[in-house]
Design a protein around this motif. Structure first.
Motif, short mmCIF file in Angstrom:
data_model
loop_
_atom_site.label_atom_id
_atom_site.label_comp_id
_atom_site.label_asym_id
_atom_site.label_seq_id
_atom_site.Cartn_x
_atom_site.Cartn_y
_atom_site.Cartn_z
N LEU A 111 0.82 -1.21 0.00
CA LEU A 111 0.00 0.00 0.00
C LEU A 111 0.86 1.26 0.00
CD1 LEU A 111 -2.82 -1.08 2.50
CD2 LEU A 111 -3.00 -0.86 0.01
N SER A 112 2.00 1.21 0.68
CA SER A 112 2.89 2.38 0.70
C SER A 112 3.47 2.66 -0.68
CB SER A 112 4.01 2.19 1.73
OG SER A 112 4.97 1.25 1.29
N TYR A 113 3.77 1.61 -1.44
CA TYR A 113 4.28 1.81 -2.80
C TYR A 113 3.19 2.31 -3.74
CZ TYR A 113 9.05 0.18 -2.24
OH TYR A 113 10.37 0.08 -1.88
N ILE A 114 1.98 1.85 -3.53
CA ILE A 114 0.87 2.37 -4.33
C ILE A 114 0.71 3.87 -4.09
CG2 ILE A 114 -1.64 2.30 -4.63
CD1 ILE A 114 -1.45 -0.75 -4.09
N GLN A 115 0.86 4.28 -2.83
CA GLN A 115 0.78 5.71 -2.51
C GLN A 115 1.94 6.47 -3.17
OE1 GLN A 115 -1.75 7.32 -0.78
NE2 GLN A 115 -0.67 9.11 -1.62
N LYS A 116 3.12 5.86 -3.18
CA LYS A 116 4.26 6.50 -3.85
C LYS A 116 3.98 6.71 -5.33
CE LYS A 116 8.05 4.87 -0.89
NZ LYS A 116 9.29 4.04 -0.84
N GLY A 117 3.31 5.71 -5.94
CA GLY A 117 2.96 5.85 -7.35
C GLY A 117 2.07 7.06 -7.59
N TRP A 118 1.08 7.21 -6.72
CA TRP A 118 0.20 8.39 -6.78
C TRP A 118 1.04 9.67 -6.63
CZ3 TRP A 118 -4.77 9.08 -7.98
CH2 TRP A 118 -5.65 8.00 -7.91
N ASP A 119 1.86 9.69 -5.59
CA ASP A 119 2.62 10.89 -5.26
C ASP A 119 3.59 11.29 -6.38
OD1 ASP A 119 1.29 10.88 -2.85
OD2 ASP A 119 2.96 9.98 -1.72
N GLU A 120 4.11 10.29 -7.08
CA GLU A 120 5.09 10.58 -8.14
C GLU A 120 4.44 10.94 -9.47
OE1 GLU A 120 9.01 7.98 -6.97
OE2 GLU A 120 7.33 6.89 -7.86
N GLY A 121 3.12 10.88 -9.53
CA GLY A 121 2.43 11.33 -10.72
C GLY A 121 2.04 10.26 -11.71
N ALA A 122 2.19 8.99 -11.33
CA ALA A 122 1.74 7.92 -12.21
C ALA A 122 0.22 7.89 -12.25
CB ALA A 122 2.29 6.58 -11.73
N THR A 123 -0.34 7.33 -13.30
CA THR A 123 -1.79 7.24 -13.47
C THR A 123 -2.27 5.85 -13.07
OG1 THR A 123 -1.72 8.80 -15.31
CG2 THR A 123 -3.71 7.43 -15.10
N LEU A 124 -3.17 5.79 -12.11
CA LEU A 124 -3.72 4.50 -11.65
C LEU A 124 -4.80 4.05 -12.62
CD1 LEU A 124 -3.67 2.37 -9.33
CD2 LEU A 124 -5.57 3.66 -8.31
N LEU A 125 -4.59 2.89 -13.23
CA LEU A 125 -5.57 2.34 -14.17
C LEU A 125 -6.53 1.38 -13.52
CD1 LEU A 125 -3.31 1.53 -17.27
CD2 LEU A 125 -4.90 3.44 -17.01
N HIS A 126 -6.06 0.68 -12.50
CA HIS A 126 -6.90 -0.34 -11.86
C HIS A 126 -6.40 -0.61 -10.46
CE1 HIS A 126 -9.61 -3.82 -11.70
NE2 HIS A 126 -8.62 -4.48 -11.13
N GLY A 127 -7.32 -0.91 -9.55
CA GLY A 127 -6.98 -1.33 -8.19
C GLY A 127 -6.50 -0.18 -7.33
N GLY A 128 -5.48 -0.49 -6.50
CA GLY A 128 -4.88 0.54 -5.66
C GLY A 128 -5.34 0.57 -4.23
N ASN A 129 -6.27 -0.32 -3.85
CA ASN A 129 -6.82 -0.25 -2.50
C ASN A 129 -6.83 -1.62 -1.83
OD1 ASN A 129 -7.74 2.61 -2.44
ND2 ASN A 129 -9.03 1.92 -4.14
N ARG A 130 -6.98 -1.57 -0.53
CA ARG A 130 -7.23 -2.77 0.24
C ARG A 130 -8.70 -3.14 0.10
NH1 ARG A 130 -5.72 -3.73 6.67
NH2 ARG A 130 -6.46 -5.90 6.77
N TYR A 131 -8.99 -4.44 0.07
CA TYR A 131 -10.38 -4.88 0.02
C TYR A 131 -11.05 -4.68 1.37
CZ TYR A 131 -9.88 -7.16 -4.55
OH TYR A 131 -9.70 -7.41 -5.88
N GLU A 132 -12.25 -4.12 1.35
CA GLU A 132 -13.00 -3.90 2.58
C GLU A 132 -14.33 -4.66 2.58
OE1 GLU A 132 -11.85 -2.55 5.15
OE2 GLU A 132 -10.07 -1.52 4.39
N VAL A 133 -14.57 -5.48 1.55
CA VAL A 133 -15.81 -6.25 1.53
C VAL A 133 -15.82 -7.24 2.69
CG1 VAL A 133 -16.18 -5.98 -0.95
CG2 VAL A 133 -14.80 -7.90 -0.10
#
Length: 488
Positions: free
Chosen positions: A341-363
């Motif tokens: 999850l921390s790397y996914i946040q880094k991707g956001w912070d660095e300006g990459a575009t999220l195409l799919h996913g990116g979250n923990r499942y909460e179902v």
């Protein structure tokens, strides 16, 4: 809050006996698909426990090395039969403890059986060569001798295959072993060692001590009676292993991280490339050192490849690995989940575009486990953390390039060099990839994560200590060459 139930406590295995730790303390192994379920309790061992195991291994090694190598191989056949007999139970334990699907866990256990039988056969192979001497009446030849006591430090992501592919060659070549399995999968390791016990190996040939790396792992690094250390894990820990072993003159073998690329050329079979990218990058929740992490695609087919990839990823069924319809299980632990999850946040912070996913499942059915969505980023450049650092999770980054030359430049633009693959029908592309790709495992029109037990395995750059495991290459680490000159 973990709910404690009646769950088995697993002991250390020292000198052919199951014994508790001198600390009288245990730690619990948690099911990553359901943090309320305890898979088992394992010993929280001390330096005293490690010393006992090393002493047993040291005393037995003098006897074990004098047994013929074919006889040592016969023991491995017996271990293989025991592992095969218990394959379903061990695979289920692995799934509960580590999270990978039962199908993958059973496949890994079957691979462990095959590795044992392969190295059992190694007991019948030659161990030296006759070399011409300048003296006409002399005989000169080489033979190989075991190192002595070998410390095995194994990771959690392949808790059956990796310990076995280290232990099997170590003992068939005449060494004895002290295993320190990863804390996260020590129950699975104990189930594997039960197979060695059932096979009737002499006490002290194989020993297992569980516990924290700061105590048992460091103890193996520092122990004067351990003559070789074979390690698989993170590059940070691996470097400490190498530095410690070097300081006291012990032989060491390190297999560490990867940031493995797949190159998709404009002439590739895109359906095959998509299938292999998903399998190589997302199976086992991306928790393989050879997992595909960077997907480098020529711009002429980029959009078509991306749409095919997204379509297939959206079909992935995430859940408990024991469910027959689950394709991807949880991260192995809460710590690993948080890292992803921390790397996914880094991707956001660095300006990459999220195409799919990116979250923990909460179902509801997944909220008690360490589940994260398969994640894909685009608009990624090679300098970003998500394109440079090992994530060890189900995260793919897409990088668009003009041509194969640029693709190779980006593929090599990392500190790691473990595995890499390319999808192309062009012979020139293939040959350029073979010649110029800086990785120890090169695969063409196949996923990056395939490793065959009979072939040498290891990485370049920061991925390894430049030694090789598996196949006949294993003898290079676990033995030393002795040159013999005989003159009548």
């Amino acid at each position: 809050m973990t709910v404690k139930t009646e769950t088995k406590t697993y002991l250390n295995y020292i000198n052919g006996e199951w014994v508790p730790s001198s600390s009288q303390h245990v730690y619990e192994s948690i099911n990553p698909a359901n943090k309320n379920e305890i898979v088992g309790y394992v010993q929280k061992s001390t330096q005293e426990d490690l010393d006992r195991a090393v002493d047993a291994a040291k005393k037995t090694q003098l006897i074990w090395r004098n047994l013929s190598s074919p006889a040592r191989g016969e023991y491995l056949y017996k271990v293989a039969n025991s592992l095969e007999k218990n394959i379903d139970e061990i695979a289920e334990t692995m799934t509960k403890e580590m999270g990978k699907t039962f199908v993958e866990a059973k496949g890994e256990t079957a691979r462990g059986v095959a590795i044992l039988r392969y190295f059992a056969g190694e007991g019948m192979r030659k161990v030296g060569d006759v070399i011409p001497s300048t003296e006409s009446q002399a005989l000169m030849f080489t033979t190989r001798v075991p190192l002595g006591v070998v410390g095995v430090i194994s990771p959690w992501n392949f808790p059956v295959a990796i310990p076995i592919w280290k232990i099997a060659p170590a003992i068939v070549y005449g060494n004895t072993v002290v295993l320190k399995p990863a804390q996260e999968t020590s129950v699975t390791a104990a189930r594997v060692i039960e197979c060695f016990h059932e096979a009737g190996l002499p006490g002290g040939v194989v020993n297992m001590v569980t516990g924290p790396g700061s105590v048992i792992g460091q103890g193996i690094i520092d122990h004067p009676d351990i003559h070789g250390i074979t390690f698989t894990g993170s590059d940070q820990v691996g470097k400490r292993v190498g530095q410690g072993a070097l300081a006291r003159g012990a032989k060491y073998q390190l297999e560490m991280g990867g940031k493995n690329p797949v190159i998709v050329a404009e002439d590739a079979d895109l359906d095959l490339a998509v299938e292999a990218t998903i399998s190589g990058g997302l199976r086992s929740t991306g928790q393989k050192c050879t997992a595909t992490s960077r997907v480098i695609v020529q711009k002429t087919v980029y959009n078509e490849f991306k749409e095919k990839l997204l379509s297939k990823v959206k079909e992935i069924k995430v859940g408990n690995g024991l469910n027959s319809d689950t394709w991807m299980g949880p991260c192995s632990s809460e710590s690993q989940l948080n890292t992803v999850l921390s790397y996914i946040q880094k991707g956001w912070d660095e300006g990459a575009t999220l195409l799919h996913g990116g979250n923990r499942y909460e179902v509801e059915e997944l909220k008690n486990g360490f589940f994260v969505q398969p994640t894909i980023f685009e608009n990624v450049n090679s300098s970003m953390a998500i394109a440079q650092e090992e994530i060890f999770g189900p995260v793919l980054v897409l990088i668009k390039v003009e041509n194969i030359e640029e693709a190779l430049h980006i593929a090599n633009d990392v500190q790691f060099g473990l595995s890499a693959s390319i999808f192309t029908s062009n012979i020139g592309n293939m040959l350029s990839f073979i010649d110029n790709m800086e990785a120890g495992l090169i695969r063409i029109n196949a996923e990056s994560a395939g490793v065959e037990l009979q072939a040498p395995f290891g990485g370049m750059k920061q991925s390894s200590s430049h030694s090789r495991e598996q196949g006949q290459a294993a003898i290079e680490f676990f033995t030393s060459i002795k040159t013999v000159f005989v003159k009548p």
